[in-house]
Each structure stands twice: as structure tokens, then as C-alpha cells.
Design a protein around this motif. Sequence first.
Motif, PDB file in Angstrom:
ATOM      1  N   THR A   1       0.848  -1.191   0.000  1.00  0.00           N
ATOM      2  CA  THR A   1       0.000   0.000   0.000  1.00  0.00           C
ATOM      3  C   THR A   1       0.883   1.241   0.000  1.00  0.00           C
ATOM      4  OG1 THR A   1      -0.154   0.316   2.406  1.00  0.00           O
ATOM      5  CG2 THR A   1      -1.660  -1.280   1.415  1.00  0.00           C
ATOM      6  N   ASP A   2       0.337   2.334  -0.522  1.00  0.00           N
ATOM      7  CA  ASP A   2       1.101   3.587  -0.553  1.00  0.00           C
ATOM      8  C   ASP A   2       0.677   4.536   0.560  1.00  0.00           C
ATOM      9  OD1 ASP A   2      -1.384   4.313  -1.421  1.00  0.00           O
ATOM     10  OD2 ASP A   2      -0.758   5.002  -3.403  1.00  0.00           O
ATOM     11  N   ALA A   3      -0.085   4.030   1.525  1.00  0.00           N
ATOM     12  CA  ALA A   3      -0.517   4.840   2.670  1.00  0.00           C
ATOM     13  C   ALA A   3       0.021   4.214   3.951  1.00  0.00           C
ATOM     14  CB  ALA A   3      -2.039   4.923   2.728  1.00  0.00           C
ATOM     15  N   SER A   4       0.613   5.041   4.799  1.00  0.00           N
ATOM     16  CA  SER A   4       1.154   4.547   6.064  1.00  0.00           C
ATOM     17  C   SER A   4       0.035   4.429   7.095  1.00  0.00           C
ATOM     18  CB  SER A   4       2.231   5.506   6.583  1.00  0.00           C
ATOM     19  OG  SER A   4       2.756   5.043   7.811  1.00  0.00           O
ATOM     20  N   PRO A   5      -0.107   3.279   7.751  1.00  0.00           N
ATOM     21  CA  PRO A   5      -1.158   3.128   8.767  1.00  0.00           C
ATOM     22  C   PRO A   5      -0.977   4.117   9.910  1.00  0.00           C
ATOM     23  CG  PRO A   5      -0.207   0.998   8.177  1.00  0.00           C
ATOM     24  CD  PRO A   5       0.671   2.042   7.581  1.00  0.00           C
ATOM     25  N   ARG A   6      -2.079   4.675  10.385  1.00  0.00           N
ATOM     26  CA  ARG A   6      -2.059   5.600  11.520  1.00  0.00           C
ATOM     27  C   ARG A   6      -2.964   5.044  12.609  1.00  0.00           C
ATOM     28  NH1 ARG A   6       0.256  10.500  10.608  1.00  0.00           N
ATOM     29  NH2 ARG A   6      -0.744  11.305  12.486  1.00  0.00           N
ATOM     30  N   TYR A   7      -2.491   5.168  13.849  1.00  0.00           N
ATOM     31  CA  TYR A   7      -3.239   4.651  14.985  1.00  0.00           C
ATOM     32  C   TYR A   7      -3.763   5.794  15.843  1.00  0.00           C
ATOM     33  CZ  TYR A   7      -1.081   0.080  14.037  1.00  0.00           C
ATOM     34  OH  TYR A   7      -0.679  -1.091  13.462  1.00  0.00           O
ATOM     35  N   ALA A   8      -4.944   5.608  16.388  1.00  0.00           N
ATOM     36  CA  ALA A   8      -5.475   6.536  17.387  1.00  0.00           C
ATOM     37  C   ALA A   8      -4.985   6.092  18.762  1.00  0.00           C
ATOM     38  CB  ALA A   8      -7.003   6.536  17.350  1.00  0.00           C
ATOM     39  N   PRO A   9      -4.779   7.021  19.701  1.00  0.00           N
ATOM     40  CA  PRO A   9      -4.336   6.620  21.045  1.00  0.00           C
ATOM     41  C   PRO A   9      -5.361   5.686  21.686  1.00  0.00           C
ATOM     42  CG  PRO A   9      -4.175   9.004  20.757  1.00  0.00           C
ATOM     43  CD  PRO A   9      -4.944   8.480  19.590  1.00  0.00           C
ATOM     44  N   ARG A  10      -4.885   4.571  22.238  1.00  0.00           N
ATOM     45  CA  ARG A  10      -5.832   3.660  22.884  1.00  0.00           C
ATOM     46  C   ARG A  10      -5.230   2.880  24.043  1.00  0.00           C
ATOM     47  NH1 ARG A  10      -6.758  -1.619  19.050  1.00  0.00           N
ATOM     48  NH2 ARG A  10      -4.637  -1.921  18.312  1.00  0.00           N
ATOM     49  N   PHE A  11      -3.974   3.128  24.379  1.00  0.00           N
ATOM     50  CA  PHE A  11      -3.347   2.383  25.468  1.00  0.00           C
ATOM     51  C   PHE A  11      -2.587   3.364  26.355  1.00  0.00           C
ATOM     52  CE2 PHE A  11       0.420  -0.270  26.884  1.00  0.00           C
ATOM     53  CZ  PHE A  11      -0.274  -0.894  27.894  1.00  0.00           C
ATOM     54  N   ASP A  12      -3.273   3.950  27.330  1.00  0.00           N
ATOM     55  CA  ASP A  12      -2.678   4.958  28.207  1.00  0.00           C
ATOM     56  C   ASP A  12      -1.918   4.266  29.334  1.00  0.00           C
ATOM     57  OD1 ASP A  12      -1.963   7.203  29.566  1.00  0.00           O
ATOM     58  OD2 ASP A  12      -3.977   7.705  30.269  1.00  0.00           O
ATOM     59  N   MET A  13      -0.731   3.772  29.005  1.00  0.00           N
ATOM     60  CA  MET A  13       0.045   3.009  29.976  1.00  0.00           C
ATOM     61  C   MET A  13       0.421   3.852  31.188  1.00  0.00           C
ATOM     62  SD  MET A  13       3.306   2.268  31.301  1.00  0.00           S
ATOM     63  CE  MET A  13       4.513   2.873  30.137  1.00  0.00           C
ATOM     64  N   GLN A  14       0.897   5.070  30.973  1.00  0.00           N
ATOM     65  CA  GLN A  14       1.354   5.892  32.090  1.00  0.00           C
ATOM     66  C   GLN A  14       0.196   6.297  32.995  1.00  0.00           C
ATOM     67  OE1 GLN A  14       4.028   9.092  31.217  1.00  0.00           O
ATOM     68  NE2 GLN A  14       5.196   7.928  29.713  1.00  0.00           N
ATOM     69  N   GLY A  15      -0.883   6.769  32.392  1.00  0.00           N
ATOM     70  CA  GLY A  15      -2.027   7.168  33.203  1.00  0.00           C
ATOM     71  C   GLY A  15      -2.626   5.997  33.956  1.00  0.00           C
ATOM     72  N   HIS A  16      -2.732   4.869  33.281  1.00  0.00           N
ATOM     73  CA  HIS A  16      -3.277   3.665  33.913  1.00  0.00           C
ATOM     74  C   HIS A  16      -2.360   3.198  35.040  1.00  0.00           C
ATOM     75  CE1 HIS A  16      -5.572  -0.069  34.115  1.00  0.00           C
ATOM     76  NE2 HIS A  16      -4.441  -0.740  34.076  1.00  0.00           N
ATOM     77  N   GLY A  17      -1.045   3.225  34.794  1.00  0.00           N
ATOM     78  CA  GLY A  17      -0.098   2.782  35.813  1.00  0.00           C
ATOM     79  C   GLY A  17      -0.131   3.658  37.053  1.00  0.00           C
ATOM     80  N   ARG A  18      -0.223   4.972  36.855  1.00  0.00           N
ATOM     81  CA  ARG A  18      -0.298   5.880  38.010  1.00  0.00           C
ATOM     82  C   ARG A  18      -1.556   5.612  38.833  1.00  0.00           C
ATOM     83  NH1 ARG A  18       0.878   9.946  34.077  1.00  0.00           N
ATOM     84  NH2 ARG A  18       3.104  10.444  34.000  1.00  0.00           N
ATOM     85  N   ALA A  19      -2.674   5.401  38.158  1.00  0.00           N
ATOM     86  CA  ALA A  19      -3.928   5.149  38.869  1.00  0.00           C
ATOM     87  C   ALA A  19      -3.840   3.873  39.694  1.00  0.00           C
ATOM     88  CB  ALA A  19      -5.085   5.066  37.869  1.00  0.00           C
ATOM     89  N   VAL A  20      -3.232   2.833  39.129  1.00  0.00           N
ATOM     90  CA  VAL A  20      -3.077   1.575  39.860  1.00  0.00           C
ATOM     91  C   VAL A  20      -2.156   1.775  41.063  1.00  0.00           C
ATOM     92  CG1 VAL A  20      -2.197  -0.792  39.728  1.00  0.00           C
ATOM     93  CG2 VAL A  20      -3.520   0.161  37.832  1.00  0.00           C
ATOM     94  N   ALA A  21      -1.057   2.512  40.876  1.00  0.00           N
ATOM     95  CA  ALA A  21      -0.110   2.733  41.975  1.00  0.00           C
ATOM     96  C   ALA A  21      -0.763   3.506  43.123  1.00  0.00           C
ATOM     97  CB  ALA A  21       1.116   3.484  41.457  1.00  0.00           C
ATOM     98  N   VAL A  22      -1.516   4.549  42.798  1.00  0.00           N
ATOM     99  CA  VAL A  22      -2.193   5.340  43.838  1.00  0.00           C
ATOM    100  C   VAL A  22      -3.185   4.476  44.601  1.00  0.00           C
ATOM    101  CG1 VAL A  22      -3.829   7.229  44.204  1.00  0.00           C
ATOM    102  CG2 VAL A  22      -1.861   7.559  42.700  1.00  0.00           C
ATOM    103  N   ARG A  23      -3.857   3.603  43.895  1.00  0.00           N
ATOM    104  CA  ARG A  23      -4.850   2.734  44.531  1.00  0.00           C
ATOM    105  C   ARG A  23      -4.203   1.657  45.398  1.00  0.00           C
ATOM    106  NH1 ARG A  23      -7.321  -0.656  40.216  1.00  0.00           N
ATOM    107  NH2 ARG A  23      -5.731  -2.160  40.867  1.00  0.00           N
ATOM    108  N   GLU A  24      -3.094   1.098  44.939  1.00  0.00           N
ATOM    109  CA  GLU A  24      -2.520  -0.077  45.584  1.00  0.00           C
ATOM    110  C   GLU A  24      -1.522   0.238  46.693  1.00  0.00           C
ATOM    111  OE1 GLU A  24      -3.108  -3.344  45.082  1.00  0.00           O
ATOM    112  OE2 GLU A  24      -4.715  -2.909  43.653  1.00  0.00           O
ATOM    113  N   LEU A  25      -0.779   1.339  46.576  1.00  0.00           N
ATOM    114  CA  LEU A  25       0.353   1.564  47.476  1.00  0.00           C
ATOM    115  C   LEU A  25      -0.024   1.641  48.956  1.00  0.00           C
ATOM    116  CD1 LEU A  25       3.362   1.949  47.792  1.00  0.00           C
ATOM    117  CD2 LEU A  25       3.063   4.390  47.337  1.00  0.00           C
ATOM    118  N   PRO A  26      -1.076   2.354  49.361  1.00  0.00           N
ATOM    119  CA  PRO A  26      -1.366   2.432  50.808  1.00  0.00           C
ATOM    120  C   PRO A  26      -1.596   1.063  51.450  1.00  0.00           C
ATOM    121  CG  PRO A  26      -2.565   4.129  49.625  1.00  0.00           C
ATOM    122  CD  PRO A  26      -1.981   3.234  48.584  1.00  0.00           C
ATOM    123  N   GLY A  27      -2.407   0.236  50.826  1.00  0.00           N
ATOM    124  CA  GLY A  27      -2.665  -1.089  51.386  1.00  0.00           C
ATOM    125  C   GLY A  27      -1.428  -1.963  51.380  1.00  0.00           C
ATOM    126  N   ARG A  28      -0.636  -1.865  50.314  1.00  0.00           N
ATOM    127  CA  ARG A  28       0.598  -2.653  50.241  1.00  0.00           C
ATOM    128  C   ARG A  28       1.582  -2.201  51.322  1.00  0.00           C
ATOM    129  NH1 ARG A  28      -0.048  -6.835  46.242  1.00  0.00           N
ATOM    130  NH2 ARG A  28      -1.539  -6.020  44.732  1.00  0.00           N
TER     131      ARG A  28
END
Length: 239
Positions: free
Chosen positions: A199-226
Motif C-alpha cells: 500500500t502507498d498509505a502509512s497506517p495511523r493509529y489513534a491513542p488507545r493504550f494509556d500506559m502511564q495514566g493507567h499505571g499511576r492510577a493503579v499505583a495510587v490505589r494499591e500503594l497504601p494497602g501494600r
Amino acid sequence: MNRSTGIVPTDLRKLAATLRDVERKQLPYAAMLALNATGEAVLDENKTLMQRVFDRPTRWTLNAFFLRRATKRSLEATVERKDAPRGRHYLEVEEQGGPRPKTGIERLIIGNVATEQHIEAVVPARGAKLNAFGNLPAGQIQRALSNIGAQQDRAQNSTDRSRKRSRGAAQYFVPKPGQLSPGVWKRQGSRISKFLSFTDASPRYAPRFDMQGHGRAVAVRELPGRMRAALKKALSTAR
């Protein structure tokens, strides 16, 4: 004469020594345990998220992150993405969006196969048989690259002699302009089918995997109990 009981200086000194020992030995140990347990939770949740977001992710994708563990001397645990073999990591594109980087197959074909077709991407042809992860089988890809002379190691490319030795096996070729649609075709006996499309068109992806945001949310949730669990363990094993 009234007698009173209370804390004597000796008891206070023992208590102070115990608290200093907890601060010096047990708190760093507990923090190390809590940080590493939280990092492991982030890794596990990352895998769960990828299985939900991606279609049949491979083991390579699911294990694309690792935990750099904390120690008592360095109280920092980080979840990091493994380096890409070259160029921009494909998961970085999934996280931020944008054009997909060239795959290894694309670089080999663009760099080694003479064709008038302008190639931006190489994708499985419609009807091509895919494996359980939705990808083309590696053995077929390597044979196709050898047949069309696209291997980086020239010794791995097919020759007339090697083609004669494997006369009954499928053969792959890139047709001349105007003969067939651009791509890599497969010939099996008298039957031909398309294997890869150019093909002569380069595939483009929309953002769909917010690793950093998801990781921060998990850390904030888990750290106090751990941390509570780790401190309890540290105090129970203190010498």
C-alpha cells in the motif's frame, strides 16, 4: 506513703532505641516490599488492559514491560517498557497515536525488492491464512522473503538451484506492473493467491493504550494497602 508506678528513664531509653531501630531497619524494608508489590500490581493490570484493548496480543506484547525493583538503598520501583529493536516502539504508537513505524518485513522489502510501486506499508492480503494471534506464520514470511530476494543475508535468498530442490513447495513472487495487483503472490502448483499487499498509505493509529495514566492510577490505589501489609510483615519479623 503513696507509691506510684510509671515509665522510668530506662523504659524510655528502650522505647527510643526500638523506634530508632524501626526507622533505620524496618521502614526501609517495608517501603521496599510495598513498592515492589505495587509495581507487580501495575504489571499485572497492564497485561489485563492489553488483553482488553488489543486483538489477540502475543506473548511478546504482553511481556513488553518489566519491573525495575526497589532496594532498601534505593526506594524507587519503576515499570518500564523494554527497548524496541530499532526505531519507535510499536506500543508507544498505541499509547500516543500517530503513524505506525515500519516493520522489519517492510524495511526488507522496500530496501531490497525492485518494484515500481511506491510502498509505505506491507499488510497481509485478504484471505491469507493467519495464526492464532492474527499474524502471518513466521515460516511462510521467511520463505516469501527468500523467494523474492529480500533477505538481509543474501545467502538466505532463493536461487534457481534451491527452487528446483523444493519444486513441490509453495513459491512466492512479486509480479511485474500490470500483471497482478501490487504485493507478494504465492504459487502452489497451478494455483496462485495473494500473500502480502503493498500500500502507498502509512497506517495511523489513534491513542488507545494509556500506559502511564493507567499505571499511576493503579499505583495510587494499591500503594497504601501494600505499605500497611509490608510494615506489618516487617515488624513481625524484626529481630
